[in-house]
Design a protein around this motif. Structure first.
Motif, PDB file in Angstrom:
ATOM      1  N   GLU A 351       0.826  -1.205   0.000  1.00  0.00           N
ATOM      2  CA  GLU A 351       0.000   0.000   0.000  1.00  0.00           C
ATOM      3  C   GLU A 351       0.858   1.252   0.000  1.00  0.00           C
ATOM      4  OE1 GLU A 351      -3.271   2.571   0.187  1.00  0.00           O
ATOM      5  OE2 GLU A 351      -2.943   0.529  -0.510  1.00  0.00           O
ATOM      6  N   TRP A 352       2.146   1.132   0.263  1.00  0.00           N
ATOM      7  CA  TRP A 352       3.018   2.299   0.364  1.00  0.00           C
ATOM      8  C   TRP A 352       4.105   2.233  -0.701  1.00  0.00           C
ATOM      9  CZ3 TRP A 352       2.309  -1.107   4.549  1.00  0.00           C
ATOM     10  CH2 TRP A 352       1.258  -0.761   5.378  1.00  0.00           C
ATOM     11  N   VAL A 471       5.428 -14.146  -0.626  1.00  0.00           N
ATOM     12  CA  VAL A 471       5.153 -12.738  -0.907  1.00  0.00           C
ATOM     13  C   VAL A 471       3.859 -12.366  -0.185  1.00  0.00           C
ATOM     14  CG1 VAL A 471       6.297 -12.771  -3.148  1.00  0.00           C
ATOM     15  CG2 VAL A 471       3.858 -13.260  -3.013  1.00  0.00           C
ATOM     16  N   ALA A 472       3.714 -11.089   0.123  1.00  0.00           N
ATOM     17  CA  ALA A 472       2.519 -10.619   0.834  1.00  0.00           C
ATOM     18  C   ALA A 472       2.107  -9.272   0.274  1.00  0.00           C
ATOM     19  CB  ALA A 472       2.784 -10.513   2.333  1.00  0.00           C
ATOM     20  N   ARG A 473       0.805  -9.001   0.355  1.00  0.00           N
ATOM     21  CA  ARG A 473       0.245  -7.704  -0.012  1.00  0.00           C
ATOM     22  C   ARG A 473      -0.760  -7.294   1.057  1.00  0.00           C
ATOM     23  NH1 ARG A 473       3.849  -8.457  -2.835  1.00  0.00           N
ATOM     24  NH2 ARG A 473       3.974  -8.386  -5.115  1.00  0.00           N
ATOM     25  N   TYR A 474      -0.792  -5.999   1.327  1.00  0.00           N
ATOM     26  CA  TYR A 474      -1.778  -5.476   2.283  1.00  0.00           C
ATOM     27  C   TYR A 474      -2.339  -4.167   1.732  1.00  0.00           C
ATOM     28  CZ  TYR A 474      -3.981  -3.358   6.286  1.00  0.00           C
ATOM     29  OH  TYR A 474      -4.906  -2.764   7.101  1.00  0.00           O
ATOM     30  N   LEU A 475      -3.659  -4.041   1.708  1.00  0.00           N
ATOM     31  CA  LEU A 475      -4.331  -2.807   1.322  1.00  0.00           C
ATOM     32  C   LEU A 475      -5.378  -2.483   2.382  1.00  0.00           C
ATOM     33  CD1 LEU A 475      -5.001  -3.412  -2.482  1.00  0.00           C
ATOM     34  CD2 LEU A 475      -3.150  -2.088  -1.467  1.00  0.00           C
ATOM     35  N   PRO A 476      -5.367  -1.260   2.925  1.00  0.00           N
ATOM     36  CA  PRO A 476      -6.397  -0.903   3.909  1.00  0.00           C
ATOM     37  C   PRO A 476      -7.715  -0.604   3.219  1.00  0.00           C
ATOM     38  CG  PRO A 476      -4.977   0.966   3.508  1.00  0.00           C
ATOM     39  CD  PRO A 476      -4.400  -0.168   2.714  1.00  0.00           C
ATOM     40  N   ALA A 477      -8.772  -0.490   4.000  1.00  0.00           N
ATOM     41  CA  ALA A 477     -10.085  -0.161   3.457  1.00  0.00           C
ATOM     42  C   ALA A 477     -10.064   1.243   2.869  1.00  0.00           C
ATOM     43  CB  ALA A 477     -11.149  -0.269   4.550  1.00  0.00           C
ATOM     44  N   THR A 478     -10.911   1.450   1.858  1.00  0.00           N
ATOM     45  CA  THR A 478     -10.985   2.775   1.233  1.00  0.00           C
ATOM     46  C   THR A 478     -12.068   3.643   1.855  1.00  0.00           C
ATOM     47  OG1 THR A 478     -12.476   1.858  -0.441  1.00  0.00           O
ATOM     48  CG2 THR A 478     -10.124   1.944  -0.960  1.00  0.00           C
ATOM     49  N   TYR A 488      -0.318 -10.394   8.760  1.00  0.00           N
ATOM     50  CA  TYR A 488       0.293 -11.594   8.196  1.00  0.00           C
ATOM     51  C   TYR A 488       1.716 -11.688   8.733  1.00  0.00           C
ATOM     52  CZ  TYR A 488       2.381  -8.152   5.082  1.00  0.00           C
ATOM     53  OH  TYR A 488       3.048  -7.065   4.593  1.00  0.00           O
ATOM     54  N   ASP A 489       2.277 -12.876   8.656  1.00  0.00           N
ATOM     55  CA  ASP A 489       3.648 -13.071   9.113  1.00  0.00           C
ATOM     56  C   ASP A 489       4.213 -14.342   8.487  1.00  0.00           C
ATOM     57  OD1 ASP A 489       5.981 -12.490  10.398  1.00  0.00           O
ATOM     58  OD2 ASP A 489       5.138 -12.518  12.427  1.00  0.00           O
ATOM     59  N   VAL A 490       5.506 -14.360   8.306  1.00  0.00           N
ATOM     60  CA  VAL A 490       6.241 -15.541   7.852  1.00  0.00           C
ATOM     61  C   VAL A 490       7.364 -15.768   8.852  1.00  0.00           C
ATOM     62  CG1 VAL A 490       7.616 -16.578   6.015  1.00  0.00           C
ATOM     63  CG2 VAL A 490       5.672 -15.109   5.439  1.00  0.00           C
ATOM     64  N   ILE A 491       7.355 -16.940   9.513  1.00  0.00           N
ATOM     65  CA  ILE A 491       8.259 -17.189  10.641  1.00  0.00           C
ATOM     66  C   ILE A 491       9.137 -18.401  10.332  1.00  0.00           C
ATOM     67  CG2 ILE A 491       8.373 -17.533  13.139  1.00  0.00           C
ATOM     68  CD1 ILE A 491       5.372 -16.707  13.209  1.00  0.00           C
ATOM     69  N   PRO A 492      10.432 -18.214  10.077  1.00  0.00           N
ATOM     70  CA  PRO A 492      11.317 -19.372   9.888  1.00  0.00           C
ATOM     71  C   PRO A 492      11.462 -20.142  11.210  1.00  0.00           C
ATOM     72  CG  PRO A 492      12.303 -17.351   9.032  1.00  0.00           C
ATOM     73  CD  PRO A 492      11.139 -16.946   9.866  1.00  0.00           C
ATOM     74  N   LEU A 493      11.325 -21.447  11.146  1.00  0.00           N
ATOM     75  CA  LEU A 493      11.462 -22.309  12.309  1.00  0.00           C
ATOM     76  C   LEU A 493      12.627 -23.267  12.087  1.00  0.00           C
ATOM     77  CD1 LEU A 493       7.670 -23.129  12.810  1.00  0.00           C
ATOM     78  CD2 LEU A 493       9.007 -21.337  13.938  1.00  0.00           C
ATOM     79  N   ASP A 668     -13.391  -3.336   3.441  1.00  0.00           N
ATOM     80  CA  ASP A 668     -12.612  -3.954   4.509  1.00  0.00           C
ATOM     81  C   ASP A 668     -11.151  -4.020   4.079  1.00  0.00           C
ATOM     82  OD1 ASP A 668     -11.967  -5.165   6.847  1.00  0.00           O
ATOM     83  OD2 ASP A 668     -13.050  -7.028   6.485  1.00  0.00           O
ATOM     84  N   ASP A 669     -10.284  -4.298   5.040  1.00  0.00           N
ATOM     85  CA  ASP A 669      -8.877  -4.472   4.717  1.00  0.00           C
ATOM     86  C   ASP A 669      -8.703  -5.689   3.821  1.00  0.00           C
ATOM     87  OD1 ASP A 669      -9.049  -2.682   6.723  1.00  0.00           O
ATOM     88  OD2 ASP A 669      -7.495  -3.535   7.973  1.00  0.00           O
ATOM     89  N   VAL A 670      -7.571  -5.733   3.124  1.00  0.00           N
ATOM     90  CA  VAL A 670      -7.227  -6.878   2.290  1.00  0.00           C
ATOM     91  C   VAL A 670      -5.790  -7.279   2.616  1.00  0.00           C
ATOM     92  CG1 VAL A 670      -6.834  -7.724  -0.045  1.00  0.00           C
ATOM     93  CG2 VAL A 670      -8.771  -6.214   0.423  1.00  0.00           C
ATOM     94  N   ALA A 671      -5.608  -8.541   2.975  1.00  0.00           N
ATOM     95  CA  ALA A 671      -4.276  -9.098   3.176  1.00  0.00           C
ATOM     96  C   ALA A 671      -4.185 -10.409   2.404  1.00  0.00           C
ATOM     97  CB  ALA A 671      -3.989  -9.330   4.661  1.00  0.00           C
ATOM     98  N   VAL A 672      -3.093 -10.598   1.699  1.00  0.00           N
ATOM     99  CA  VAL A 672      -2.856 -11.810   0.919  1.00  0.00           C
ATOM    100  C   VAL A 672      -1.432 -12.283   1.200  1.00  0.00           C
ATOM    101  CG1 VAL A 672      -2.726 -12.837  -1.383  1.00  0.00           C
ATOM    102  CG2 VAL A 672      -4.432 -11.089  -0.908  1.00  0.00           C
ATOM    103  N   LEU A 673      -1.288 -13.570   1.498  1.00  0.00           N
ATOM    104  CA  LEU A 673       0.024 -14.179   1.730  1.00  0.00           C
ATOM    105  C   LEU A 673       0.116 -15.405   0.825  1.00  0.00           C
ATOM    106  CD1 LEU A 673       2.684 -14.349   3.313  1.00  0.00           C
ATOM    107  CD2 LEU A 673       1.466 -15.607   5.094  1.00  0.00           C
ATOM    108  N   ILE A 674       1.115 -15.426  -0.040  1.00  0.00           N
ATOM    109  CA  ILE A 674       1.278 -16.514  -1.015  1.00  0.00           C
ATOM    110  C   ILE A 674       2.643 -17.164  -0.817  1.00  0.00           C
ATOM    111  CG2 ILE A 674       1.406 -17.111  -3.460  1.00  0.00           C
ATOM    112  CD1 ILE A 674      -0.452 -14.867  -4.084  1.00  0.00           C
ATOM    113  N   LEU A 675       2.654 -18.485  -0.779  1.00  0.00           N
ATOM    114  CA  LEU A 675       3.901 -19.253  -0.726  1.00  0.00           C
ATOM    115  C   LEU A 675       3.966 -20.142  -1.955  1.00  0.00           C
ATOM    116  CD1 LEU A 675       6.435 -20.309   0.910  1.00  0.00           C
ATOM    117  CD2 LEU A 675       4.954 -22.204   1.542  1.00  0.00           C
ATOM    118  N   ARG A 676       5.032 -20.012  -2.719  1.00  0.00           N
ATOM    119  CA  ARG A 676       5.311 -20.977  -3.784  1.00  0.00           C
ATOM    120  C   ARG A 676       6.267 -22.021  -3.228  1.00  0.00           C
ATOM    121  NH1 ARG A 676       8.542 -18.425  -7.671  1.00  0.00           N
ATOM    122  NH2 ARG A 676      10.317 -19.449  -6.719  1.00  0.00           N
TER     123      ARG A 676
END
Length: 816
Positions: A351-352, A471-478, A488-493, A668-676
């Motif tokens: 969004e930025w 990859v991730a995308r976030y867009l707030p509500a308009t 969203y988060d991606v946490i290496p374990l 509403d807000d939009v969050a997308v998290l994609i893992l290939r």
């Protein structure tokens, strides 16, 4: 063509030289005024020759010669000096004639040179020089107008009835401290004011302007909005008889030693050649009226795009604000990433979006100078700009409060020749837009605070993963306060696992964003401790129930083994994930779930398991993407599946962008998290052994390690590995209670030795060592024998580990 009517700031003769094709000669395009002052001006001047025009053109700076200096200039090369001072009766005395040469198009394009001469015995004063330079800017604008209508000519000539030198024009000087203005009679004549009726007040002149153009004029003459750089403006006046006339204004600010503006020096001339069509006038009028109602940056950006793109038949329009040395993009139209050059596309990942100004030197120069720049088809521009308008590009710096607050870019794919009316339209648009942006900032302080809060709570960069890409995308509500609870988060374990998390806290407020930040931190902490997904979710649920809030949250947690491709998923009131298989098939995963977090304190969440093949996309999303007041969630999920089926899985970032394209108006807000998921090329070898608490426990651990490493082909590093095992197992057996577990992992380039115990207390390396002591040297030995070591918390205890680099060798492909 001889005209006797030209007289301006002491200059009685004006000659316009334009740069000919090839750039080696200056051709005389027009001469007007009293030719008795100076005669014999040649039609062609060599750029490298000896003449005031050529010298000023080469230097890119004005050349001013008093009568004495002019005489010395002639004597330095009398045979090649172009033009001679009149010596016959009736001509000006050589001791009284002064001359000036002003380059045209400085800082943008090299167009030519304006030569002025007049009977000024003491030479042109500083004020007259400044005003004549501003007048030269008017000539340059007229010259650009002619060139735009007659492209390809070696030396543009004025059309019938049009002069390159504006004859009807004059100068003014405005004292900022008093508001008093000294105006030339030609200025008053243009405005339709009798000289005896002018009261010396700037308000009297502003009253002649068309009301829609007054805001743009005020931006030029108000003291708190002035800039030390030259400014330009085309505006309309209504003469006493009702005639509508277009005038061109050029002005410059004089400042004192402390940089405070003192005076405005300006030139006003007839600008009939800039007169736009009625459609262009209505565009400016409509834009001015609609911008007055705009309340947010996005509203301003969208209104400008709507006002310009279709009427100008432009291919793309971009608006960006200037923040420090970055251009923060507020709107790209069209929104598809493929429509924009790589620089803009690579930066437009959230969004930025932003781009560095220094990466676009042409844009940086335009912002510094503050002038509208029009670039014709095929202009030699950097790729980041040339790709926006290969058929033509308009760069509009946006002024407000004496500085540039942003830029608007208008680009065409097909060849576009700029007409003179477009410069007026774009200049007026730039002034209105800059002021509207500043008003929106003042009205949008709450949004700015919310955006800053959102940026601080969401990860700005995702980690690199072995065997895949996230990859991730976030867009707030308009609508409403643009801050919400999506995260969203991606946490290496450890052991090649990675946790993918997406969640949504109820509501859109700073409180929802605060809870979101706390939940993201809690889930990350539980995951790093090594808890399985269902335990992570259960603990996060109890934490939210215990908070002093009525808000609840949905969450989806996936623990993925990047080596085996096995995903363990837990769902708490959240949408199920979507999967895209390598063959292009898509599916909404049917997994069991529990209620949202924060509802029931002792709720248990079912654990689901799924296998992923290399080339699979795993998509986690929030309901803002698939559900709205006009879109049912089932239809939204089907649309997501359709987009995924047609997408290229090799570029997950592009897939995420395509999912967001249709989410223009969001409730509403939009969050997308994609893992290939690609899978690891070589799986590490792993084994573990439970250490018996016997007097010779360390001996057994060493023997087990030696047998294992020999079977794996690790020989050279065996001694160092056994030493590390001895120290770690000794510390665990001696200082903890409960089970001790030894883990060995062999990857392509290193051996990892880890010892788990039931004590949560982390080991501490001694700051000083007494080598006569009987203990305390273990961690120092581990540090000396390994490349790196550390300690991480585990559920009910900790793990102390060390890594030993390996020499290149043939790897075994068996696993334990």
């Amino acid at each position: 063509m001889t005209r006797q009517s030209f007289a301006f700031c002491g200059a009685e003769l004006a000659a316009v030289y334009v740069l000919a094709e090839g750039g080696r000669e200056l051709h005389l395009a027009e001469m007007t005024g009293d030719r008795s002052v100076l005669y014999g001006l040649p039609a062609i001047l060599a750029v490298e020759g000896h003449s005031p025009a050529a010298d000023a053109f080469r230097a890119g700076a004005s050349l001013w010669l008093s009568p004495k200096e002019l005489a010395a200039y002639i004597e330095s090369d009398p045979h090649h000096f172009p033009g001679r001072i009149m010596r016959h009766t009736g001509g000006a005395s050589p001791a009284k004639v002064s001359l000036g040469a002003v380059p045209l198009g400085r800082g943008t394009k090299e167009l030519g040179c304006l030569v002025v001469a007049g009977e000024v015995p003491d030479g042109f004063s500083p004020d007259r020089r400044a005003l004549l330079e501003l007048y030269a800017d008017q000539v340059a604008a007229s010259l650009e107008s002619v060139a735009a209508h007659a492209p390809g000519r070696a030396a543009p000539r004025p059309q019938l009835g049009q002069s390159l030198v504006p004859l009807r024009g004059g100068a003014f000087i405005l004292e900022l401290a008093t508001g008093r203005m000294e105006a030339h009679e030609h200025v008053l004549e243009l405005l339709g004011i009798a000289p005896g009726h002018f009261d010396g007040r700037v308000e009297s002149l502003l009253a002649c302007a068309v009301p829609d153009d007054i805001p743009a004029l005020m931006a030029v003459v108000e003291p708190d909005r002035l800039s030390a750089t030259a400014q330009q403006l085309a505006f309309r006046i209504r003469r006493p008889g009702g005639e509508l006339r277009w005038l061109g204004l050029r002005c410059r600010v004089d400042v004192d030693a402390e940089g405070t503006p003192e005076r405005v020096l300006g030139v006003v001339a007839d600008a009939a050649y800039l007169r736009p069509s009625e459609d262009d006038v209505s565009i400016v009028q409509r834009l001015s009226a609609t911008l007055a109602r705009a309340r947010t940056i996005k509203d301003v950006s969208q209104l400008v795009v709507d006002s310009l793109r279709d009427p100008l038949r432009a291919s793309r329009v971009a608006l960006a604000e200037l923040e420090s040395d970055r251009l923060v993009v507020t709107l790209l139209d069209p929104p598809e990433p493929d429509a924009w050059p790589d620089l803009w596309r690579s930066e437009w990942r959230s969004e930025w979006p932003d781009a560095p100004v220094h990466a676009l030197p042409t844009l940086q120069s335009a912002l510094r100078e503050g002038h509208v720049s029009l670039w014709p088809p095929g202009a030699d521009l950097e790729p980041g700009l040339g790709g926006i308008g290969p058929g033509g590009l308009a760069v509009l710096p946006l002024p407000s409060d004496g500085r540039m607050v942003g830029v608007c870019l208008v680009g065409w794919d097909e060849d576009h020749r700029f007409g003179p009316e477009e410069r007026s339209l774009l200049t007026a648009t730039a002034g209105l837009t800059g002021q509207a942006l500043m008003r929106a900032h003042a009205l949008d302080a709450g949004h700015e605070l919310a955006t800053m809060l959102q940026r601080s709570l969401l990860p700005r960069k995702l980690p690199e993963l072995p065997g895949g890409e996230a990859v991730a995308r976030y867009l707030p509500a308009t609508a409403g306060l643009e801050v919400g609870g999506d995260w969203y988060d991606v946490i290496p374990l450890r052991d090649g696992h990675v946790a993918l998390v997406i969640g949504d806290v109820q509501g859109h407020s700073a409180g929802a964003a605060t809870i979101m930040g706390q939940m993201r931190t809690a889930v990350r902490a539980y995951a790093v401790e090594g808890h399985p997904p269902d335990v992570v979710m259960a603990r996060a649920n109890r934490l939210l129930v215990g908070m002093e809030t009525d808000l609840f949250a949905t969450c989806l947690y996936a623990d993925l083994d990047m080596e085996e491709g096995i995903a363990r998923l837990v769902r708490a009131g959240h949408l199920p994930p979507v999967i895209r298989y390598p063959d292009g098939g898509t599916e909404v995963m049917d997994i069991a779930g529990g209620p949202p977090l924060g509802v029931l304190p002792d709720e248990e969440f079912p654990l689901n398991e799924a296998g992923l093949a290399p080339g699979t996309l795993l998509i986690l999303l929030t309901d803002g993407l698939v559900e709205s007041s006009t879109l049912h969630v089932d239809d939204g999920m089907r649309r997501v599946c359709d987009v995924l089926a047609a997408a290229d899985p090799a570029e997950p970032g592009r897939v995420a962008d395509e999912l967001l394209v249709s989410a223009s108006r969001r409730d509403d807000d939009v969050a997308v998290l994609i893992l290939r998921y690609d899978g690891t090329r070589m799986r590490p070898l792993r084994t573990h052994w439970t250490v018996w608490r016997l007097p010779n426990a360390v001996l057994h651990a060493r023997r087990y390690t030696a047998r294992t490493l020999r079977s794996w082909g690790v020989v050279e590093e065996l001694d160092a590995a056994l030493l590390v095992v001895s120290e770690l197992v000794t510390n665990a057996v001696a200082h903890t209670q409960g089970e001790v577990r030894l883990e060995l992992t062999l990857s392509a380039d290193r051996l990892r030795i880890a010892v788990n115990d039931a004590s949560p207390r982390s080991p501490v390396k001694p700051a000083a060592m007494d080598w006569e002591a009987t203990g305390g040297r273990g961690l120092l030995i581990v540090e000396a024998s390994s490349a790196t070591w550390g300690s991480v918390p585990l559920s009910g205890g900790k793990q102390v580990w060390a890594e030993i680099p390996l020499a290149p060798r043939e790897r075994l492909h068996s696993s334990w």
